[in-house]
Structure formats: structure tokens, C-alpha cells
Design an enzyme around this catalytic site. Sequence first.
Site, PDB file in Angstrom:
ATOM      1  N   GLU A   1       9.714   1.819  10.873  1.00  0.00           N
ATOM      2  CA  GLU A   1      10.703   2.888  10.684  1.00  0.00           C
ATOM      3  C   GLU A   1       9.929   4.189  10.815  1.00  0.00           C
ATOM      4  O   GLU A   1       9.148   4.555   9.943  1.00  0.00           O
ATOM      5  CB  GLU A   1      11.389   2.744   9.321  1.00  0.00           C
ATOM      6  CG  GLU A   1      12.711   3.487   9.215  1.00  0.00           C
ATOM      7  CD  GLU A   1      12.539   4.904   8.707  1.00  0.00           C
ATOM      8  OE1 GLU A   1      12.623   5.834   9.559  1.00  0.00           O
ATOM      9  OE2 GLU A   1      12.329   5.082   7.514  1.00  0.00           O
TER      10      GLU A   1
ATOM     11  N   GLU B   1       8.892  16.333  15.825  1.00  0.00           N
ATOM     12  CA  GLU B   1       9.308  16.253  14.434  1.00  0.00           C
ATOM     13  C   GLU B   1       8.486  17.237  13.602  1.00  0.00           C
ATOM     14  O   GLU B   1       7.261  17.179  13.572  1.00  0.00           O
ATOM     15  CB  GLU B   1       9.109  14.828  13.907  1.00  0.00           C
ATOM     16  CG  GLU B   1       9.652  14.633  12.512  1.00  0.00           C
ATOM     17  CD  GLU B   1       9.548  13.181  12.048  1.00  0.00           C
ATOM     18  OE1 GLU B   1      10.521  12.682  11.458  1.00  0.00           O
ATOM     19  OE2 GLU B   1       8.494  12.555  12.282  1.00  0.00           O
TER      20      GLU B   1
ATOM     21  N   LYS C   1       0.858  -1.183   0.000  1.00  0.00           N
ATOM     22  CA  LYS C   1       0.000   0.000   0.000  1.00  0.00           C
ATOM     23  C   LYS C   1       0.892   1.230   0.000  1.00  0.00           C
ATOM     24  O   LYS C   1       1.471   1.598   1.015  1.00  0.00           O
ATOM     25  CB  LYS C   1      -0.924   0.056   1.212  1.00  0.00           C
ATOM     26  CG  LYS C   1      -1.989   1.181   1.077  1.00  0.00           C
ATOM     27  CD  LYS C   1      -2.384   1.816   2.393  1.00  0.00           C
ATOM     28  CE  LYS C   1      -1.511   2.962   2.797  1.00  0.00           C
ATOM     29  NZ  LYS C   1      -1.672   4.192   1.951  1.00  0.00           N
TER      30      LYS C   1
ATOM     31  N   CYS D   1      13.083  11.707   7.397  1.00  0.00           N
ATOM     32  CA  CYS D   1      13.007  11.281   8.799  1.00  0.00           C
ATOM     33  C   CYS D   1      14.354  11.377   9.499  1.00  0.00           C
ATOM     34  O   CYS D   1      14.410  11.567  10.717  1.00  0.00           O
ATOM     35  CB  CYS D   1      12.458   9.868   8.891  1.00  0.00           C
ATOM     36  SG  CYS D   1      13.376   8.652   7.938  1.00  0.00           S
TER      37      CYS D   1
END
Length: 480
Positions: free
Chosen positions: A254, A387, A179, A288
Site C-alpha cells: 500500500e 506526492e 516492524k 496517502c
Amino acid sequence: MDLAAAPPALLVRRHLYLGGAWADPTGTEPIDVENPASGETVGQVPAGTPADVDRAVAAARAAFPGWAATAPAERAAHLDRLLAALTARADDIARTVALELGTPLKLAARVQTSLPLTVLRDCVELAARPPAEETIGNSLVVREPVGVVGAITPWNYPLHQVVAKLAPALAAGCTVVLKPSELTPLTAYLLFDAIAEAGLPAGVVNLVPGTGPVVGEALAAHPDVDMVSFTGSTATGRRIAHLAADRIARVALELGGKSANLILADADLPTAVKVGVGNALLNSGQTCTAWTRMLVHRDRYDEALDLVARAAAAYRPGDPFDPDTRLGPLVSAAQAERVRGHVDRALADGARLVCGGPDAPLPPRGHFVAPTVLADVHPDSALAQEEVFGPVLAVIPFGDDDEAVAIANNSRYGLAGAVWSADADRALAVARRLRTGQVDVNGGGFNPRAPFGGYKQSGLGRELGPYGIDEFREIKAIQR
């Protein structure tokens, strides 16, 4: 092909890829794909349904015994044919990433396209090696493929993050249902065009586009999915882990990061700042592993801020297809608004604006945020802890190595980081103290064969190289 040629007006893909063939979806709703540099719709893909997930998983389950029993050399040959078919599409991939994500075209070719091809090339070589076996007393320890893998991938590196899951899973003998992100699905379709051309056995790889709450959740919760491999936000990773835990399925996650770039007092400051700013602004900060906290010794803090401002000013926002553009848009209006909110909050919390910010000039259209540097950021503030996923750099002073390490480790994340020092042994000693999955010392280059993954809330498991393939294997002991 002219790499910078204008893309077609509308890219429409109407099918899923199931059981080795293009197939009609069960639903009728499309997902619009937007060009974030203009706000215009540039493509459509089908919105998959739970019934589509059932069909894909059934195809992967049926294909698993045969693929798992395929000799490693033969699996490697299949991957090699996929590599050739994907390499032939390199220009189309770069242009599609620039179109649906907004990555500047040069960067899309150099990183978004070349890196996943490198990862796939490595997997071709690694796949040909039989999994290691060992003898412990009267036990033979063997490694076997885990089974059907549900791969759920993000929008920020729409080919690399797919290949980093798909290639090692296939090399290990697993079958896959993918996906891709609904924000950047067109790149995944180019991959599946290559898969169809390469002639991978039916059902070994399957594609179901759609939204996370519908297709992602159905895949993560599916009883016939043996393992879920996810890259994305920590909040979504937590939800996927819960869904998988309900049926005791394996997960590899992750997730987010808030990486620190430690510039010690004896570092080559111009180089450390230039590389650090480039890292923080890579892919418009939508990375990231980005070093979004720059920690600088107080004796060199003012000098560093001058260098940072000059370096950040070189990242001109603009059209991704303009060769002079170094900073593309953010992926969506919602993402741009979220990043602006982080900047506004940081300024309200007392951070000092060095460059960029809410009043900086921007292109008239598109989801752009100016490269923004904020100084005097408190280590406990929201900007230093959360973040941002945009072109925003927080600069924080420190007094000695111990304080620098304490600030760097003061995070719920632990994905990446950097250390700079004229003394290589000192830099390595500091790097060993950082609670993070990767650390670059004095600009050490990214190694696509080294294990990639995080500590703490940055995730579980490792990707890339032999460690990435082992992630998709079970371990069995046979007593004799």
C-alpha cells in the site's frame, strides 16, 4: 483519565516482544522518539538487529501450525479479547499519537484511535466465519493461511496501519512479525501491552522495532517469511518487492498517492471545497489518500479559489494538545523541509500562491508548515505529479468532463479520488473512468469494510474487510 493531561516526560521501552513475552534485544543502541511539536525527545525504544528478526521469525514459524489449525471461532475469541484490552487503552493511544506524531488530540481520538478499533471489531466478526470452499468439477477449492507474515508499517497512522495488517492476518490463521516505524513506535508498544494482556498464544504476534534499512530489510529478505505486507513510500515498496522477489515471496504493498478531487461545473461548490480542503489537510496532509489535486471547472474556478482560501485559513497550526488546534506539525524536521522544498519549486515553476507559503506565520517551535494552496498548477508539473505528504493543495482548472478525467488519470499513482456533481449518475460515470482504487462520490463516507488499495504505483493487493483477510490466504485445489 483526562485525555488532554500532560504526557510523561520520557517514555522508555527497553524490550522486544518475542514468543509471547517481553525479551531483551541483542543490540544496545536506542532509538530516540521525538515530539514534532517541540523537537524534544519524549521516548526511547530499542533498535532491533537482524539477529532479533531471526528470533522473531523463528517464534512466528514455531507458532504457525498451531494457530493455523485453531478453529475460526477460537481465533475470533482471541481477537475479541485483544479488542477489549485495546479499547481500555483508547485514551492513552490518542495521547501517544498526539505526542509522537503531532496529530491534534481530537483527531487522534476520532480517527487515529477509533478507526483501528472499528477495523479490529470487524475482524472479530469476520474471523469467526470459516473460509469459503467451493467445488469445481472434481476439485475442492479451499483457502489456507499463507504462513508467517512480515508487517512493515508507516508513521502517519501508527495504530490503524498496524491493525489493518495484523488483525486480518491473524483472522486468516497467519502469524506475524511487526516492524513499526521508528518515528512513531510508542503506539505499537501500547498495542503489544494489550496483546500481552489478551493472552494471545506465544509466538503468534512478535514485535521488533528498528530502522527500515536494518530491521525492515532483514524482515523482507528473510527466507522463513512467507509474505511481506508493507505500507509506505513507493520507493521503499519497490525495494521490498525486489527483496521478496529474490525468494519468490508474496507481497502486499500500500504505497503513495496523488489523488484528484474533481469538482464538476454543476457541483455544490461550497460543500465540495470545504470537504476537499479538509481531506487534503487531514493529519497535516500526511495521508496517502489525500485529495491533493483539486480540479475545478473553469466557469467556477475563481469562486472556488476564494472558498478554498477561506477554508484553509481555518486550519490553525499549533500544539496538538490545544483543543483549538486543527493542524499539527509534520512528523520530522526532514519531512517539513521536504514539503517546503515542494512549495518553493512549485512557485518557481509558475504556480500562484493563494494562501500559506514560506512567509506564513507559524509556531516558534516544532516542524510546522502552514496550510498552503497553490493555483494555476500545470498538470505535468512536479507539484501535480509528486506526492508531497504535507498540507499543500494544488488547484487545477479544466474545461469539460473528459479533460477532468484525463488530468486525474495523468499520474503514476492511483489510490483514491473524488467526484462532485448535482447529477448522481454523471458523477458515478466519471468515477468509473478514474484509474484508482477508491473514489468518493459527493462526499461518500469511508467504509472500513470495503477493499482498500491502489492501481499503478499505488500498490498491490487490498486491505480491510473480507478482501483484506483473503489477502493473507493461499488457494488450494484438491482433486477427488
